[in-house]
Design a protein around this motif. Structure first.
Motif, PDB file in Angstrom:
ATOM      1  N   THR A 171       0.826  -1.189   0.000  1.00  0.00           N
ATOM      2  CA  THR A 171       0.000   0.000   0.000  1.00  0.00           C
ATOM      3  C   THR A 171       0.868   1.249   0.000  1.00  0.00           C
ATOM      4  N   SER A 172       0.287   2.356  -0.438  1.00  0.00           N
ATOM      5  CA  SER A 172       1.042   3.611  -0.488  1.00  0.00           C
ATOM      6  C   SER A 172       1.471   4.056   0.898  1.00  0.00           C
ATOM      7  N   ASP A 173       0.621   3.821   1.918  1.00  0.00           N
ATOM      8  CA  ASP A 173       0.977   4.187   3.283  1.00  0.00           C
ATOM      9  C   ASP A 173       2.188   3.395   3.764  1.00  0.00           C
ATOM     10  N   CYS A 174       2.181   2.082   3.499  1.00  0.00           N
ATOM     11  CA  CYS A 174       3.307   1.242   3.898  1.00  0.00           C
ATOM     12  C   CYS A 174       4.576   1.652   3.166  1.00  0.00           C
ATOM     13  N   LEU A 175       4.437   1.894   1.872  1.00  0.00           N
ATOM     14  CA  LEU A 175       5.588   2.297   1.081  1.00  0.00           C
ATOM     15  C   LEU A 175       6.178   3.600   1.592  1.00  0.00           C
ATOM     16  N   SER A 176       5.327   4.544   1.919  1.00  0.00           N
ATOM     17  CA  SER A 176       5.789   5.820   2.442  1.00  0.00           C
ATOM     18  C   SER A 176       6.507   5.637   3.772  1.00  0.00           C
ATOM     19  N   GLN A 177       5.946   4.767   4.637  1.00  0.00           N
ATOM     20  CA  GLN A 177       6.591   4.480   5.914  1.00  0.00           C
ATOM     21  C   GLN A 177       7.975   3.890   5.723  1.00  0.00           C
ATOM     22  N   VAL A 178       8.085   2.917   4.828  1.00  0.00           N
ATOM     23  CA  VAL A 178       9.363   2.268   4.583  1.00  0.00           C
ATOM     24  C   VAL A 178      10.392   3.273   4.099  1.00  0.00           C
ATOM     25  N   ASN A 203      33.206   7.811  -4.348  1.00  0.00           N
ATOM     26  CA  ASN A 203      34.056   7.451  -3.213  1.00  0.00           C
ATOM     27  C   ASN A 203      33.321   6.643  -2.154  1.00  0.00           C
ATOM     28  N   ASP A 204      32.038   6.417  -2.324  1.00  0.00           N
ATOM     29  CA  ASP A 204      31.242   5.680  -1.346  1.00  0.00           C
ATOM     30  C   ASP A 204      30.775   4.350  -1.924  1.00  0.00           C
ATOM     31  N   PRO A 205      30.606   3.343  -1.068  1.00  0.00           N
ATOM     32  CA  PRO A 205      30.069   2.065  -1.537  1.00  0.00           C
ATOM     33  C   PRO A 205      28.548   2.108  -1.607  1.00  0.00           C
ATOM     34  N   ASP A 206      27.970   1.179  -2.364  1.00  0.00           N
ATOM     35  CA  ASP A 206      26.532   0.959  -2.280  1.00  0.00           C
ATOM     36  C   ASP A 206      26.201   0.429  -0.889  1.00  0.00           C
ATOM     37  N   THR A 207      24.968   0.585  -0.481  1.00  0.00           N
ATOM     38  CA  THR A 207      24.548   0.168   0.857  1.00  0.00           C
ATOM     39  C   THR A 207      23.379  -0.805   0.750  1.00  0.00           C
ATOM     40  N   TRP A 208      23.466  -1.910   1.474  1.00  0.00           N
ATOM     41  CA  TRP A 208      22.332  -2.822   1.651  1.00  0.00           C
ATOM     42  C   TRP A 208      21.793  -2.606   3.058  1.00  0.00           C
ATOM     43  N   LEU A 209      20.477  -2.579   3.179  1.00  0.00           N
ATOM     44  CA  LEU A 209      19.853  -2.253   4.460  1.00  0.00           C
ATOM     45  C   LEU A 209      18.600  -3.083   4.675  1.00  0.00           C
ATOM     46  N   VAL A 210      18.431  -3.577   5.897  1.00  0.00           N
ATOM     47  CA  VAL A 210      17.179  -4.194   6.338  1.00  0.00           C
ATOM     48  C   VAL A 210      16.658  -3.367   7.502  1.00  0.00           C
ATOM     49  N   CYS A 211      15.413  -2.892   7.392  1.00  0.00           N
ATOM     50  CA  CYS A 211      14.809  -2.164   8.499  1.00  0.00           C
ATOM     51  C   CYS A 211      13.597  -2.933   9.008  1.00  0.00           C
ATOM     52  N   ASN A 212      13.481  -3.038  10.314  1.00  0.00           N
ATOM     53  CA  ASN A 212      12.360  -3.674  10.996  1.00  0.00           C
ATOM     54  C   ASN A 212      11.746  -2.643  11.941  1.00  0.00           C
ATOM     55  N   PHE A 213      10.497  -2.257  11.710  1.00  0.00           N
ATOM     56  CA  PHE A 213       9.883  -1.266  12.588  1.00  0.00           C
ATOM     57  C   PHE A 213       8.439  -1.650  12.903  1.00  0.00           C
TER      58      PHE A 213
END
Length: 347
Positions: free
Chosen positions: A113-120, A244-254
């Motif tokens: 949903t758009s709300d979930c996507l916005s939160q993420v 000069n920066d690496p790509d970043t992989w991220l997992v968020c749990n909220f």
């Protein structure tokens, strides 16, 4: 085939730029375009039963619910801490002997949903902005654990008597990439391979191929009450904004709310905002040799903001966090190193 022949891999530093140093080697950011016999089983189950029986006997010594976590608990802080520490020690031994057994159930339609996507996106952006900031010079953050490359910091925060201490850990692990670490951290199919604190969990809803809502209950550590948590878990790749920066992989749990996982009287609902943030560095091999896992290093930033709720003493919560967070990081990173050993590198 040499990794250098693959067009998606390239060093991301200009020729004149400084290289990052680690163990005397140059590292550059990367961007990407047992089975048991019946007898043994029986022995271990018997040991686990004896441990459980011992715990039950200890519980009866304190005389019921008045000596458990609660607003009018009769157990003092020292007794509370000793009981929690003893329960954690017993839990560790049982895990070593028997292993964990709990259910993982998946269900739900594929939609975001758009709300979930916005939160993420808001949570991801906040972590990329603030969680990667250097701790140096900030007097509000205390270094509470330092073991080799791993450092754990804590900022003491209390609200209405509840400990809300943000924790932040940094680590450097050789032989694995940020993509691999985040994959294993996010993938619920392998959660029970490395996570030892969960009693059971349920994928309440699958929002997309990289976002799910998860409900899980954690093993009770007497005399503390049992906790559960309901959270949205998303995995993302963030491309570097400069060379000069690496790509970043991220997992968020909220934490989120969901009609199919309402709070119950059996557990105290904890609130969380957790992130595993990983960046991959490579030390170029000599000549035209292929890149091996010896040439790969992952920088990890792990942040945890947890509101445990309930009435557990602040000193106990802080002591448990200081003990359990480093143990979790070592266990998880060791698991990923073992799982990826001998396999093609996933950048």
């Amino acid at each position: 085939m040499s990794w250098y022949s693959l067009s998606f891999w390239k060093p991301s530093l200009h020729l004149g730029a400084d290289f990052l140093k680690y163990e005397g080697r140059r590292w550059i950011p990367v961007q990407t375009c047992s089975f048991f016999t019946e007898l043994e089983k029986r022995r271990r189950v018997e040991d686990a039963y004896k441990s459980a029986l011992s715990e039950l006997k200890k519980k009866s010594h304190y005389g019921g619910p008045d000596y458990e976590e609660g607003p009018n608990s009769l157990i003092n802080e020292d007794e509370f801490f000793d009981a929690v520490e003893a329960a954690l020690d017993r839990q560790d031994k049982i895990e070593e002997q028997v292993g964990d057994t709990f259910q993982a159930v998946t269900a739900g339609p594929l939609h975001l949903t758009s709300d979930c996507l916005s939160q993420v996106e808001d949570v991801v952006q906040n972590h990329m902005t603030y969680s990667l900031q250097d701790m140096g010079g900030d007097a509000n953050w205390q270094l509470v654990v330092e073991e080799g490359e791993m450092k754990v910091y804590r900022r003491e925060v209390e609200e209405n008597g509840i400990v809300l201490d943000p924790l932040k850990a940094t680590h450097a692990v050789k032989g694995v990439t940020g993509h691999e670490l985040c994959h294993y951290f996010w993938d619920t199919d392998v959660r029970n391979d490395w996570e030892t604190t969960i009693e059971n969990f349920n994928v309440v809803e699958t929002l997309s191929d990289n976002a799910v809502i998860v409900y899980q209950t954690h093993k009770r550590v007497w005399p503390a009450s049992q906790r559960d948590v309901l959270y949205l878990s998303a995995i993302r790749k963030i491309l570097a904004t400069n060379e000069n920066d690496p790509d970043t992989w991220l997992v968020c749990n909220f934490s989120v709310d969901h009609d199919n996982a309402q709070p119950t009287n059996r557990c105290i609902r904890a609130k969380i905002n957790v992130a595993m943030i990983c960046q991959t560095l490579v030390s170029p091999p000599e000549g035209n040799k292929e890149i091996s896992r010896d040439n790969v290093l992952c920088k990890i930033t792990y942040v945890a903001n947890v509101n445990p709720g309930g009435w557990a003493p602040a000193s106990v919560l802080r002591a448990v966090a200081k003990r359990e967070y480093p143990k979790f990081l070592k266990r998880f990173t060791g698991y990923v190193q073992e799982k990826t050993s001998g396999k093609p590198i996933l950048f």
